[in-house]
Design a protein around this motif. Structure first.
Motif, mmCIF file in Angstrom:
data_model
loop_
_atom_site.group_PDB
_atom_site.id
_atom_site.type_symbol
_atom_site.label_atom_id
_atom_site.label_comp_id
_atom_site.label_asym_id
_atom_site.label_seq_id
_atom_site.Cartn_x
_atom_site.Cartn_y
_atom_site.Cartn_z
ATOM 1 N N SER A 1 0.817 -1.450 -0.139
ATOM 2 C CA SER A 1 0.001 0.070 -0.006
ATOM 3 C C SER A 1 0.828 1.280 0.107
ATOM 4 N N GLY A 2 0.189 2.347 -0.228
ATOM 5 C CA GLY A 2 1.078 3.681 -0.112
ATOM 6 C C GLY A 2 1.976 3.613 -1.260
ATOM 7 N N SER A 3 3.231 4.015 -0.747
ATOM 8 C CA SER A 3 4.309 4.218 -1.756
ATOM 9 C C SER A 3 4.904 2.944 -2.070
ATOM 10 N N GLY A 4 4.667 1.747 -1.398
ATOM 11 C CA GLY A 4 5.521 0.423 -1.622
ATOM 12 C C GLY A 4 6.653 0.443 -0.964
ATOM 13 N N SER A 5 7.053 1.357 -0.067
ATOM 14 C CA SER A 5 8.262 1.260 0.591
ATOM 15 C C SER A 5 8.128 0.644 1.880
ATOM 16 N N THR A 6 9.197 0.254 2.486
ATOM 17 C CA THR A 6 9.304 -0.204 3.857
ATOM 18 C C THR A 6 9.805 0.780 4.949
ATOM 19 N N GLY A 7 9.873 2.137 4.415
ATOM 20 C CA GLY A 7 10.522 3.164 5.343
ATOM 21 C C GLY A 7 9.279 3.765 6.094
ATOM 22 N N ALA A 8 9.929 4.508 7.015
ATOM 23 C CA ALA A 8 8.846 5.233 8.198
ATOM 24 C C ALA A 8 7.678 5.893 7.750
ATOM 25 N N THR A 9 7.561 6.534 6.609
ATOM 26 C CA THR A 9 6.538 7.323 6.228
ATOM 27 C C THR A 9 5.554 6.532 5.550
ATOM 28 N N ASN A 10 5.900 5.218 5.049
ATOM 29 C CA ASN A 10 4.810 4.240 4.608
ATOM 30 C C ASN A 10 4.413 3.574 5.839
ATOM 31 N N VAL A 11 5.072 3.398 6.771
ATOM 32 C CA VAL A 11 4.579 2.647 8.124
ATOM 33 C C VAL A 11 3.685 3.268 8.649
ATOM 34 N N VAL A 12 3.759 4.643 8.856
ATOM 35 C CA VAL A 12 2.845 5.517 9.305
ATOM 36 C C VAL A 12 1.480 5.357 8.742
ATOM 37 N N ARG A 13 1.775 5.336 7.788
ATOM 38 C CA ARG A 13 0.200 5.250 6.593
ATOM 39 C C ARG A 13 -0.373 4.028 7.069
ATOM 40 N N LYS A 14 0.370 3.091 7.203
ATOM 41 C CA LYS A 14 -0.141 1.733 7.460
ATOM 42 C C LYS A 14 -0.479 1.042 8.798
ATOM 43 N N ALA A 15 0.562 1.541 9.788
ATOM 44 C CA ALA A 15 0.506 1.092 11.257
ATOM 45 C C ALA A 15 0.361 2.196 12.132
ATOM 46 N N GLY A 16 0.428 3.524 11.855
ATOM 47 C CA GLY A 16 0.386 4.615 12.636
ATOM 48 C C GLY A 16 1.621 5.253 12.877
ATOM 49 N N LEU A 17 1.449 6.247 13.635
ATOM 50 C CA LEU A 17 2.699 7.361 13.972
ATOM 51 C C LEU A 17 3.745 6.578 15.045
ATOM 52 N N ALA A 18 3.297 6.072 15.899
ATOM 53 C CA ALA A 18 4.149 5.378 16.820
ATOM 54 C C ALA A 18 5.212 4.049 16.049
ATOM 55 N N ALA A 19 4.607 3.581 15.341
ATOM 56 C CA ALA A 19 5.194 2.349 14.474
ATOM 57 C C ALA A 19 5.945 3.144 13.445
ATOM 58 N N GLY A 20 5.707 4.173 12.901
ATOM 59 C CA GLY A 20 6.631 4.832 11.917
ATOM 60 C C GLY A 20 7.685 5.555 12.834
ATOM 61 N N LEU A 21 7.679 6.082 13.928
ATOM 62 C CA LEU A 21 8.728 6.707 14.654
ATOM 63 C C LEU A 21 9.795 5.654 14.993
ATOM 64 N N LEU A 22 9.061 4.491 15.450
ATOM 65 C CA LEU A 22 10.151 3.331 15.820
ATOM 66 C C LEU A 22 10.917 2.840 14.655
ATOM 67 N N THR A 23 10.229 2.686 13.608
ATOM 68 C CA THR A 23 10.884 2.470 12.264
ATOM 69 C C THR A 23 12.035 3.400 11.915
ATOM 70 N N TYR A 24 11.865 4.552 11.968
ATOM 71 C CA TYR A 24 12.533 5.724 11.636
ATOM 72 C C TYR A 24 13.878 5.320 12.648
ATOM 73 N N VAL A 25 13.777 5.427 13.913
ATOM 74 C CA VAL A 25 14.827 5.183 14.843
ATOM 75 C C VAL A 25 15.631 4.062 14.582
ATOM 76 N N LEU A 26 15.018 2.825 14.409
ATOM 77 C CA LEU A 26 15.842 1.665 14.068
ATOM 78 C C LEU A 26 16.558 1.790 12.793
ATOM 79 N N ASP A 27 16.124 2.374 11.780
ATOM 80 C CA ASP A 27 16.786 2.564 10.391
ATOM 81 C C ASP A 27 17.881 3.233 10.576
ATOM 82 N N VAL A 28 17.801 4.468 11.160
ATOM 83 C CA VAL A 28 18.762 5.321 11.704
ATOM 84 C C VAL A 28 20.020 4.381 12.395
ATOM 85 N N LEU A 29 19.591 3.643 13.662
ATOM 86 C CA LEU A 29 20.628 2.990 14.165
ATOM 87 C C LEU A 29 21.386 1.874 13.220
#
Length: 214
Positions: A34-62
């Motif tokens: 769905s969305g952009s077809g990406s596994t990144g934080a922005t698309n995760v927000v669309r699919k699973a909510g803001l908290a999930a997107g923020l966690l994705t972003y932090v882990l991807d930075v790490l």
């Protein structure tokens, strides 16, 4: 051989699909469907909510940070050439993860992790650019792309020019910023087309506005 092992491990660390795993655990669905077809934080927000997107972003930075640490440990070198190459390997791993059939994210957050190691002040300048652009336009991709363009300028300004440092101190980081930035911009090809057409996804008070072709 140590360099080859370091780059291979950096790729495999970058390829860990944090956003896919988080969204899958919360929704039971593939975020790439769905969305952009990406596994990144922005698309995760669309699919699973803001908290999930923020966690994705932090882990991807790490991932970017960890990839460079492991590469330095395996190779026994902190050469800017090695660390930059490991950073590129990690970003490419995020974009083209072997675990997901080479369909991943767009590399921005992992790139942030890489350059927080290589050039932290310039990275903060790029993040500030993203924040200002997002505040004005509510468009994540536009902020990301402009941040990518600001990063090498920031490296030149913050790490070299006004400090009077020799070019060998800051030039490798600038070169890798251009190389990694080029890969990230290329990965945003669809976003660039939508920005040109004025149909790119934006974040408003009402939520993510996602056009059918995104």
């Amino acid at each position: 051989m140590s360099w080859a092992a370091a780059l291979a491990l950096a790729y495999l660390i970058g390829a860990v699909p944090c956003g896919f795993l988080i969204a899958k655990s919360l929704t039971g669905e593939d975020v790439r469907a769905s969305g952009s077809g990406s596994t990144g934080a922005t698309n995760v927000v669309r699919k699973a909510g803001l908290a999930a997107g923020l966690l994705t972003y932090v882990l991807d930075v790490l991932k970017g940070f960890l990839a460079l640490w492991v590469a330095a440990w395996v190779s026994g070198s902190t050469s800017p050439r090695l660390l930059g190459a490991a950073g590129l390997a990690a970003v490419l791993g995020h974009m083209f993860p072997v675990y997901l059939g080479l369909r991943g994210g767009k590399g921005v957050a992992t790139g942030v992790g890489v350059f927080l190691v290589l050039s932290p002040v310039a990275t903060l300048l790029a993040l500030l650019t993203w924040g200002l652009v997002f505040a004005l336009t509510r468009t994540v991709s536009l902020g990301s792309l402009l941040g990518v363009l600001v990063l090498p300028i920031g490296i030149w300004l913050c790490d070299g020019w006004w400090l009077g440092r020799a070019s060998e101190v800051w030039l490798p980081s600038l070169i890798w910023a251009v190389a990694i930035g080029t890969a990230i911009i290329a990965r945003h090809g669809g976003n660039l087309q939508r920005l040109y057409r004025g149909t790119e996804s934006t974040f408003r008070q009402t939520g993510w506005q996602t056009p059918p072709d995104s």
